[in-house]
Write an enzyme that holds these catalytic residues in place. Structure first.
Site, PDB file in Angstrom:
ATOM      1  CG  HIS A 155      46.329  36.112  31.678  1.00 50.99           C
ATOM      2  ND1 HIS A 155      45.775  35.177  30.833  1.00 50.99           N
ATOM      3  CD2 HIS A 155      47.473  36.528  31.088  1.00 50.99           C
ATOM      4  CE1 HIS A 155      46.567  35.036  29.771  1.00 50.99           C
ATOM      5  NE2 HIS A 155      47.602  35.844  29.902  1.00 50.99           N
ATOM      6  CE  LYS A 159      44.927  39.006  29.145  1.00 52.20           C
ATOM      7  NZ  LYS A 159      45.745  40.011  28.432  1.00 52.20           N
TER       8      LYS A 159
END
Ligand code: NAP
Length: 267
Positions: A155, A159
Site C-alpha cells: 500500500h 496508510k
C-alpha cells in the site's frame, strides 16, 4: 426499474468524490443530495470538478434525507460518524450502502436488526473492489488444496494500519479452510527482526509501504513443483465504484442488511 435516488455522505472526500461522479454518469441513478463538513452551499459537481449538477452541499444528513427523500444513502465518511449516519438513514427508511470503515461487530449487528425491523436492504462492505473480493474468494478455495501460503500486501505509505483489512480478511478465510500448520523450516531463525512477516495460524503476512503504490495484494500458494499466485491491484479509487453501483442496485431488492460485497456477488 425507476432510477435510484442517492444521497452521498462524505461527498467531498476522496471516495465520496468518486461516488458523486459515479452517480452522475450512471443512467439508472440520480444524485438527490450531498453531505459534507466543508464547502457547504457549494454545488457538489463544482467541488468534484465535473461542473454544476444543481445539488448544493449540506452539513445536515437529516435535512438531505427529509428534503430529497432518497432511496439509498452511500456513506464514505469516517469511523466517528458512520454509525450515526447509517442509523439515521434506516430510521428514514433509506437503504444504507456503507463504505466507511470502523464499525464494530456490535454496531453492525445493531444496524442489521434495524434493517430487519424496517424490512429494508443494506450493504456494509469494507472493500468495494470486486476484483479484491474475488481474489479472497479464490484464495479461500485454493487453500483447501494448496495449504502452504503467504500473503504480501502493498500500500501507499500514508496508510495507518498494517496489515491491511483485506489481508486480514483473506488470512481469516484461508484459516477456515486449512488446519493450523506451521510452515517453513522448523529451525528457521530470523537474523533481522520481522523478516518473515506477521504470523497468522501458521502462515505469514507481509506488509510493504511505499510512495507510488495504491492498494495491491498477492497471495502465493506453494506445492511440490508448483506455485499459484493470485494478485489484485487497485490503481485508483475508481476501482471501488462498480462495487458501489452493484450494492446500490442490490439494496433495492433486499429486505435485510448484508456485510461484505461477496454476499451479493452471486445472488
Ligand atoms: P477522506 O478523503 O478523509 O473523506 C472523508 C469524508 O468524510 C470527507 O468528506 C469529510 O469531510 C467527511 N468527514 C470527516 N469527518 C467528519 C465528521 N466528523 N462529520 C461529518 N463528515 C466528516 O476519506 P476517504 O479516503 O474518502 O475514505 C472514507 C472512508 O472510506 C474511510 O473510512 C475509508 O477507510 C473508507 N474506504 C472504504 C473503501 C471500501 O472499498 N469500502 C475503500 C477506500 C476507503 P471533509 O471533506 O469536509 O473533511
Amino acid at each position: 426499474m425507476d432510477s435510484i435516488r442517492v444521497v452521498i455522505a462524505g461527498a467531498t472526500g476522496r471516495m465520496g468524490q468518486e461516488a458523486v461522479k459515479l452517480v452522475q454518469r450512471e443512467e439508472n441513478m440520480i444524485l438527490a443530495g450531498a453531505v459534507s463538513r466543508s464547502r457547504i452551499g457549494e454545488d457538489v459537481g463544482e467541488s468534484v470538478g465535473i461542473g454544476s449538477v444543481g445539488i448544493a452541499l449540506t452539513d445536515s444528513l437529516e435535512d438531505a434525507l427529509v428534503q430529497s427523500r432518497p432511496d439509498v444513502l452511500v456513506d464514505f465518511t469516517t469511523p466517528e460518524v458512520v454509525y450515526r449516519n447509517t442509523e439515521l438513514a434506516i430510521q428514514y427508511g433509506v437503504r444504507p450502502v456503507v463504505g466507511a470503515t470502523g464499525l464494530s461487530q456490535g454496531e453492525i449487528h445493531e444496524l442489521e436488526a434495524m434493517c430487519w425491523d424496517r424490512g429494508i436492504g443494506g450493504v456494509i462492505a469494507p472493500n468495494f473492489a470486486i476484483g479484491a473480493v474475488l481474489m479472497m474468494n479464490f484464495a479461500s478455495r485454493a487453500a483447501k488444496y494448496l495449504p502452504h501460503v503467504e500473503i504480501i500486501e502493498m500500500h501507499h505509505d500514508r496508510k495507518l494500519d498494517a496489515p491491511s483489512g483485506t489481508a486480514l480478511k483473506t488470512a481469516e478465510l484461508i484459516s477456515r479452510e486449512r488446519e493450523e500448520m506451521k510452515q517453513g523450516q522448523p529451525d528457521e531463525k530470523e537474523t533481522l527482526e520481522g523478516a518473515r512477516g506477521g504470523y497468522k495460524d501458521g502462515f505469514r503476512v507481509h506488509s510493504v509501504r511505499l510512495p507510488g503504490l495504491v492498494a495491491h495484494q498477492e497471495v502465493l500458494f506453494g506445492g511440490p513443483g508448483q506455485l499459484l499466485t493470485l494478485r489484485h491491484d487497485s490503481m485508483n479509487r475508481e476501482s471501488f465504484m462498480p462495487g458501489v453501483k452493484l450494492a446500490a442496485e442490490k439494496v433495492m431488492t433486499l429486505d435485510h442488511l448484508v456485510y461484505g460485497l461477496e454476499k451479493i456477488l452471486d445472488e
